[in-house]
Design a protein around this motif. Structure first.
Motif, mmCIF file in Angstrom:
data_model
loop_
_atom_site.group_PDB
_atom_site.id
_atom_site.type_symbol
_atom_site.label_atom_id
_atom_site.label_comp_id
_atom_site.label_asym_id
_atom_site.label_seq_id
_atom_site.Cartn_x
_atom_site.Cartn_y
_atom_site.Cartn_z
ATOM 1 N N HIS A 54 0.980 -1.145 0.189
ATOM 2 C CA HIS A 54 0.782 0.405 0.171
ATOM 3 C C HIS A 54 1.014 1.617 0.292
ATOM 4 C CE1 HIS A 54 -3.781 2.571 0.761
ATOM 5 N NE2 HIS A 54 -2.574 3.257 1.781
ATOM 6 N N PHE A 55 1.793 1.228 0.949
ATOM 7 C CA PHE A 55 2.555 1.958 0.919
ATOM 8 C C PHE A 55 3.595 2.398 -0.024
ATOM 9 C CE2 PHE A 55 1.449 2.019 5.425
ATOM 10 C CZ PHE A 55 0.731 3.052 5.554
ATOM 11 N N LEU A 56 4.431 1.779 -1.082
ATOM 12 C CA LEU A 56 4.533 1.561 -1.844
ATOM 13 C C LEU A 56 3.783 1.904 -2.931
ATOM 14 C CD1 LEU A 56 7.287 -1.418 -1.332
ATOM 15 C CD2 LEU A 56 8.063 0.926 -1.695
ATOM 16 N N ALA A 57 2.501 2.087 -3.002
ATOM 17 C CA ALA A 57 2.079 1.634 -4.627
ATOM 18 C C ALA A 57 1.924 1.561 -5.162
ATOM 19 C CB ALA A 57 1.905 2.817 -5.065
ATOM 20 N N LEU A 58 1.932 -0.620 -4.661
ATOM 21 C CA LEU A 58 2.113 -1.623 -5.509
ATOM 22 C C LEU A 58 1.455 -2.516 -5.762
ATOM 23 C CD1 LEU A 58 6.162 -2.597 -4.517
ATOM 24 C CD2 LEU A 58 5.369 -1.996 -6.824
ATOM 25 N N PRO A 59 0.559 -3.261 -6.483
ATOM 26 C CA PRO A 59 0.005 -4.177 -6.536
ATOM 27 C C PRO A 59 0.061 -5.112 -5.867
ATOM 28 C CG PRO A 59 0.643 -3.933 -8.767
ATOM 29 C CD PRO A 59 1.732 -3.152 -7.720
ATOM 30 N N GLU A 60 -1.122 -5.589 -4.762
ATOM 31 C CA GLU A 60 -0.643 -6.713 -3.552
ATOM 32 C C GLU A 60 -0.794 -8.151 -4.045
ATOM 33 O OE1 GLU A 60 -3.976 -5.011 -1.485
ATOM 34 O OE2 GLU A 60 -3.591 -3.713 -1.371
ATOM 35 N N LEU A 61 0.649 -8.820 -4.575
ATOM 36 C CA LEU A 61 0.816 -9.327 -4.398
ATOM 37 C C LEU A 61 2.796 -10.321 -3.179
ATOM 38 C CD1 LEU A 61 2.265 -9.390 -8.790
ATOM 39 C CD2 LEU A 61 0.343 -9.811 -7.677
ATOM 40 N N VAL A 62 1.155 -10.968 -2.555
ATOM 41 C CA VAL A 62 1.885 -11.670 -0.707
ATOM 42 C C VAL A 62 1.823 -12.823 -1.448
ATOM 43 C CG1 VAL A 62 1.445 -11.330 0.911
ATOM 44 C CG2 VAL A 62 0.855 -8.671 -0.556
ATOM 45 N N VAL A 63 3.025 -13.203 -0.473
ATOM 46 C CA VAL A 63 3.492 -14.204 0.542
ATOM 47 C C VAL A 63 3.908 -14.131 1.457
ATOM 48 C CG1 VAL A 63 4.345 -16.481 0.509
ATOM 49 C CG2 VAL A 63 3.249 -15.515 -1.652
ATOM 50 N N ALA A 64 2.121 -14.675 2.413
ATOM 51 C CA ALA A 64 3.328 -13.782 4.394
ATOM 52 C C ALA A 64 3.494 -15.819 4.724
ATOM 53 C CB ALA A 64 1.768 -13.080 4.861
ATOM 54 N N GLU A 65 3.533 -15.208 5.998
ATOM 55 C CA GLU A 65 3.554 -16.083 7.151
ATOM 56 C C GLU A 65 4.334 -17.438 6.408
ATOM 57 O OE1 GLU A 65 -0.064 -17.147 9.414
ATOM 58 O OE2 GLU A 65 -0.375 -14.889 9.353
ATOM 59 N N ASN A 66 5.580 -17.415 5.973
ATOM 60 C CA ASN A 66 6.267 -18.950 5.068
ATOM 61 C C ASN A 66 5.306 -19.360 4.195
ATOM 62 O OD1 ASN A 66 9.041 -17.786 6.047
ATOM 63 N ND2 ASN A 66 7.435 -18.116 8.018
ATOM 64 N N GLY A 67 4.836 -18.520 3.587
ATOM 65 C CA GLY A 67 3.910 -19.433 2.312
ATOM 66 C C GLY A 67 1.980 -19.828 3.163
ATOM 67 N N GLY A 68 2.173 -18.988 4.189
ATOM 68 C CA GLY A 68 0.660 -19.483 4.878
ATOM 69 C C GLY A 68 -0.134 -19.184 4.799
ATOM 70 N N ILE A 69 -0.503 -18.107 3.432
ATOM 71 C CA ILE A 69 -1.755 -17.098 3.228
ATOM 72 C C ILE A 69 -0.701 -16.734 1.832
ATOM 73 C CG2 ILE A 69 -2.276 -15.124 3.515
ATOM 74 C CD1 ILE A 69 -2.603 -15.439 6.452
ATOM 75 N N VAL A 70 -1.429 -16.331 0.500
ATOM 76 C CA VAL A 70 -0.978 -16.199 0.155
ATOM 77 C C VAL A 70 -2.228 -15.036 -1.551
ATOM 78 C CG1 VAL A 70 -0.507 -16.745 -2.743
ATOM 79 C CG2 VAL A 70 0.296 -18.630 -0.678
ATOM 80 N N TYR A 71 -2.050 -14.096 -1.364
ATOM 81 C CA TYR A 71 -2.624 -13.152 -2.070
ATOM 82 C C TYR A 71 -2.123 -12.523 -3.299
ATOM 83 C CZ TYR A 71 -5.757 -8.992 -2.586
ATOM 84 O OH TYR A 71 -6.884 -7.938 -2.477
ATOM 85 N N THR A 72 -3.380 -12.543 -4.781
ATOM 86 C CA THR A 72 -3.025 -12.596 -5.492
ATOM 87 C C THR A 72 -3.839 -11.552 -6.216
ATOM 88 O OG1 THR A 72 -5.193 -14.204 -6.455
ATOM 89 C CG2 THR A 72 -2.945 -15.234 -5.954
ATOM 90 N N GLY A 73 -4.159 -10.108 -4.984
ATOM 91 C CA GLY A 73 -4.792 -8.744 -5.439
ATOM 92 C C GLY A 73 -6.514 -9.348 -6.093
ATOM 93 N N ASP A 74 -6.622 -10.682 -5.357
ATOM 94 C CA ASP A 74 -7.903 -10.108 -5.726
ATOM 95 C C ASP A 74 -8.536 -11.564 -4.884
ATOM 96 O OD1 ASP A 74 -7.198 -12.795 -7.857
ATOM 97 O OD2 ASP A 74 -8.307 -12.155 -9.322
ATOM 98 N N ALA A 75 -7.818 -12.726 -4.680
ATOM 99 C CA ALA A 75 -8.349 -13.551 -3.409
ATOM 100 C C ALA A 75 -7.012 -13.958 -2.584
ATOM 101 C CB ALA A 75 -8.156 -15.277 -4.669
#
Length: 227
Positions: A54-75
């Motif tokens: 959000h603060f970098l103004a980047l699309p939210e493509l995220v792998v969190a908790e060492n792979g426990g949570i994956v966010y592809t921008g819409d799911a």
């Protein structure tokens, strides 16, 4: 058409200041201007990389908790269950130990799939309890992460790539810890910053001369320049 390669970046130890604390503000402009997808892959709880994007103004493509949570921008995909980790922690506490974060424990407050324990706490009793419940403990240099051994950053990165159309053979990853090894294994080129642990240093294609964000910035300059 993108001229830069896709990036997969860790946070702690990789985007942090040379002294190891806080995000180095020098990474903001290069990442905001990067002409290709940037995936943030971290051991931190889900809100942290989302806030960073959000603060970098980047699309939210995220792998969190060492792979426990994956966010592809819409799911959001949750690939592990915190319940087993809670059982391990209960056994650990019954043995007289503590997670080490104090009563508010903001380190774990928003975790959904794993738990983190301070590195000042005894490791072997934690490993024994984890093994009894089919979990593993990894030492990232910042905390002991109590996690499901079947999930990893690398698998999460693959999910993001398949969903949004990133060719991982062209991607570049930068990291510093054992939890980045699985990421290094799925990308075309990988760098370990100079402060990386032995596992990350051995797995990376190259170990950078500079540490923390200094190393990451040097890597970005090189790959942008085709070196």
């Amino acid at each position: 058409m993108a001229t830069d390669p896709p990036l997969v970046l860790d946070i702690d130890g990789t985007l942090t200041r040379p002294a190891g604390w806080g995000i180095d503000p020098r990474i903001f402009d290069p990442l905001h201007e990067w002409d290709a997808p940037v995936v943030i892959a971290t051991g931190k709880a889900f809100p942290y990389p989302i806030a960073l994007c959000h603060f970098l103004a980047l699309p939210e493509l995220v792998v969190a908790e060492n792979g426990g949570i994956v966010y592809t921008g819409d799911a959001v995909s949750v690939t592990a269950d915190r319940e087993r980790a809670e059982s391990v922690v209960e056994s650990y506490r019954d043995a007289g130990y503590d997670l080490g974060w104090g009563p508010d424990d903001t380190v774990n407050r928003w975790r959904e799939t794993e738990l983190a324990i301070s590195r000042e706490q005894p490791l072997e009793p934690l490993r024994e309890a984890a093994t009894a419940h089919g979990l593993e403990v990894i030492d990232t240099g910042y905390a002991y992460h109590l996690k499901d051994p079947t999930v990893s950053k690398g698998e999460g990165v693959k999910t993001v790539a398949e969903t949004v159309g990133i060719d991982l053979s062209t991607a570049v990853a930068v990291g510093d810890s054992i939890n980045d090894v699985s990421t290094f294994e799925v990308v075309g080129r990988s760098f370990a910053v100079a402060n990386a642990d032995a596992a990350a240093s051995e797995a990376a294609d190259e170990v950078l001369e500079a540490a923390h964000a200094d190393g990451t910035l040097a890597a970005l300059e090189r790959v942008r320049g085709g070196v």
